[in-house]
Design a protein around this motif. Structure first.
Motif, mmCIF file in Angstrom:
data_model
loop_
_atom_site.group_PDB
_atom_site.id
_atom_site.type_symbol
_atom_site.label_atom_id
_atom_site.label_comp_id
_atom_site.label_asym_id
_atom_site.label_seq_id
_atom_site.Cartn_x
_atom_site.Cartn_y
_atom_site.Cartn_z
ATOM 1 N N ASP A 22 19.520 -12.607 34.078
ATOM 2 C CA ASP A 22 18.420 -13.564 34.233
ATOM 3 C C ASP A 22 18.936 -14.997 34.331
ATOM 4 O OD1 ASP A 22 16.473 -11.621 34.268
ATOM 5 O OD2 ASP A 22 15.709 -12.045 32.253
ATOM 6 N N ARG A 23 19.987 -15.291 33.600
ATOM 7 C CA ARG A 23 20.543 -16.650 33.560
ATOM 8 C C ARG A 23 21.522 -16.911 34.702
ATOM 9 N NH1 ARG A 23 24.991 -17.464 30.691
ATOM 10 N NH2 ARG A 23 24.507 -15.644 29.400
ATOM 11 N N LEU A 24 22.355 -15.931 35.040
ATOM 12 C CA LEU A 24 23.447 -16.155 35.980
ATOM 13 C C LEU A 24 23.121 -15.872 37.442
ATOM 14 C CD1 LEU A 24 26.391 -14.719 33.858
ATOM 15 C CD2 LEU A 24 25.794 -17.122 34.211
ATOM 16 N N LEU A 25 22.286 -14.860 37.717
ATOM 17 C CA LEU A 25 22.002 -14.535 39.120
ATOM 18 C C LEU A 25 21.413 -15.705 39.899
ATOM 19 C CD1 LEU A 25 20.899 -10.784 39.113
ATOM 20 C CD2 LEU A 25 23.087 -11.779 39.788
ATOM 21 N N PRO A 26 20.489 -16.499 39.321
ATOM 22 C CA PRO A 26 20.001 -17.657 40.079
ATOM 23 C C PRO A 26 21.099 -18.689 40.374
ATOM 24 C CG PRO A 26 18.499 -17.121 38.288
ATOM 25 C CD PRO A 26 19.733 -16.299 38.084
ATOM 26 N N GLN A 27 22.150 -18.729 39.548
ATOM 27 C CA GLN A 27 23.269 -19.633 39.805
ATOM 28 C C GLN A 27 24.161 -19.103 40.923
ATOM 29 O OE1 GLN A 27 25.348 -21.137 36.242
ATOM 30 N NE2 GLN A 27 23.663 -20.282 35.028
ATOM 31 N N LEU A 28 24.090 -17.810 41.174
ATOM 32 C CA LEU A 28 24.884 -17.169 42.214
ATOM 33 C C LEU A 28 24.183 -17.208 43.565
ATOM 34 C CD1 LEU A 28 27.316 -15.353 43.036
ATOM 35 C CD2 LEU A 28 25.902 -13.395 42.356
ATOM 36 N N SER A 29 22.877 -16.926 43.553
ATOM 37 C CA SER A 29 22.145 -16.781 44.810
ATOM 38 C C SER A 29 20.684 -17.165 44.631
ATOM 39 C CB SER A 29 22.230 -15.319 45.275
ATOM 40 O OG SER A 29 21.341 -15.082 46.330
ATOM 41 N N SER A 30 20.195 -17.988 45.527
ATOM 42 C CA SER A 30 18.783 -18.378 45.460
ATOM 43 C C SER A 30 17.863 -17.236 45.879
ATOM 44 C CB SER A 30 18.520 -19.604 46.335
ATOM 45 O OG SER A 30 18.859 -19.315 47.677
ATOM 46 N N SER A 31 18.415 -16.228 46.547
ATOM 47 C CA SER A 31 17.580 -15.110 46.997
ATOM 48 C C SER A 31 17.641 -13.902 46.052
ATOM 49 C CB SER A 31 17.991 -14.680 48.406
ATOM 50 O OG SER A 31 19.312 -14.190 48.400
ATOM 51 N N ALA A 32 18.481 -13.961 45.028
ATOM 52 C CA ALA A 32 18.587 -12.832 44.099
ATOM 53 C C ALA A 32 17.323 -12.734 43.260
ATOM 54 C CB ALA A 32 19.810 -12.990 43.195
ATOM 55 N N ARG A 33 16.785 -11.532 43.184
ATOM 56 C CA ARG A 33 15.583 -11.337 42.378
ATOM 57 C C ARG A 33 15.982 -10.839 40.995
ATOM 58 N NH1 ARG A 33 14.535 -6.306 41.475
ATOM 59 N NH2 ARG A 33 15.236 -4.634 42.820
ATOM 60 N N PRO A 34 15.164 -11.094 39.995
ATOM 61 C CA PRO A 34 15.475 -10.588 38.649
ATOM 62 C C PRO A 34 15.497 -9.063 38.634
ATOM 63 C CG PRO A 34 13.667 -12.183 38.588
ATOM 64 C CD PRO A 34 13.936 -11.876 40.031
ATOM 65 N N LEU A 35 16.378 -8.507 37.808
ATOM 66 C CA LEU A 35 16.470 -7.061 37.664
ATOM 67 C C LEU A 35 15.845 -6.629 36.345
ATOM 68 C CD1 LEU A 35 20.163 -6.451 38.796
ATOM 69 C CD2 LEU A 35 18.088 -6.112 40.131
#
Length: 146
Positions: A22-35
């Motif tokens: 939840d914290r890191l994926l948005p820092q990796l990709s603006s298109s990544a959705r929460p899992l």
């Protein structure tokens, strides 16, 4: 900081990974959705996927990457994907520790090569990959969205 390689996990570990995603994926990709927790559990249950995590002294995930190891007719290969270090922990060797651990784990699993891709705009990441011995290949990368 310590490095852990996670596979199929218990509920406590799933919760820790869920918070990190939840914290890191948005820092990796603006298109990544929460899992969801269920999606994370299914992801980690794959034999080919090894989630390499850097944890601080409080057991909080500072960064992570996905190491995928697979067999093809020409031998066992590995790919590093989705490398991300928390903004607050950048410049402290987290990324290099993750990549070094992933390469060593791939070696232990018998991989002949480890590949990764990185956008040219990720200048710090590209410097890191060159510094730890990755060579830029003269190849084309193609993608077809499905």
């Amino acid at each position: 900081m310590r490095i852990e390689i996670l596979g199929e996990c218990n509920s406590s570990t799933i919760e820790k990974v869920h918070e990190a995603f939840d914290r890191l994926l948005p820092q990796l990709s603006s298109s990544a959705r929460p899992l969801s927790r269920e999606e994370i559990q299914k992801l980690l249950a794959q034999d080919c996927l090894h989630l390499v995590c850097a944890l601080d002294e409080d057991d909080r995930i500072l960064g992570m990457l996905s190491l995928v190891v697979f067999d093809i007719p020409t031998g066992r290969r590995a790919w590093i994907e989705d490398v991300v270090t928390d903004q607050a922990a950048r410049g402290q060797g987290v990324g290099q520790s993750l990549v070094d651990a992933a390469v060593e784990h791939a070696r232990e699993l018998g991989a002949k090569t480890v590949d990764l891709t990185s956008r040219p705009t990720r200048e710090a990441a590209n410097r890191l990959y060159r510094r730890v011995g990755f060579l830029q290949r003269e190849t084309n990368v193609y993608r077809k969205s499905l």
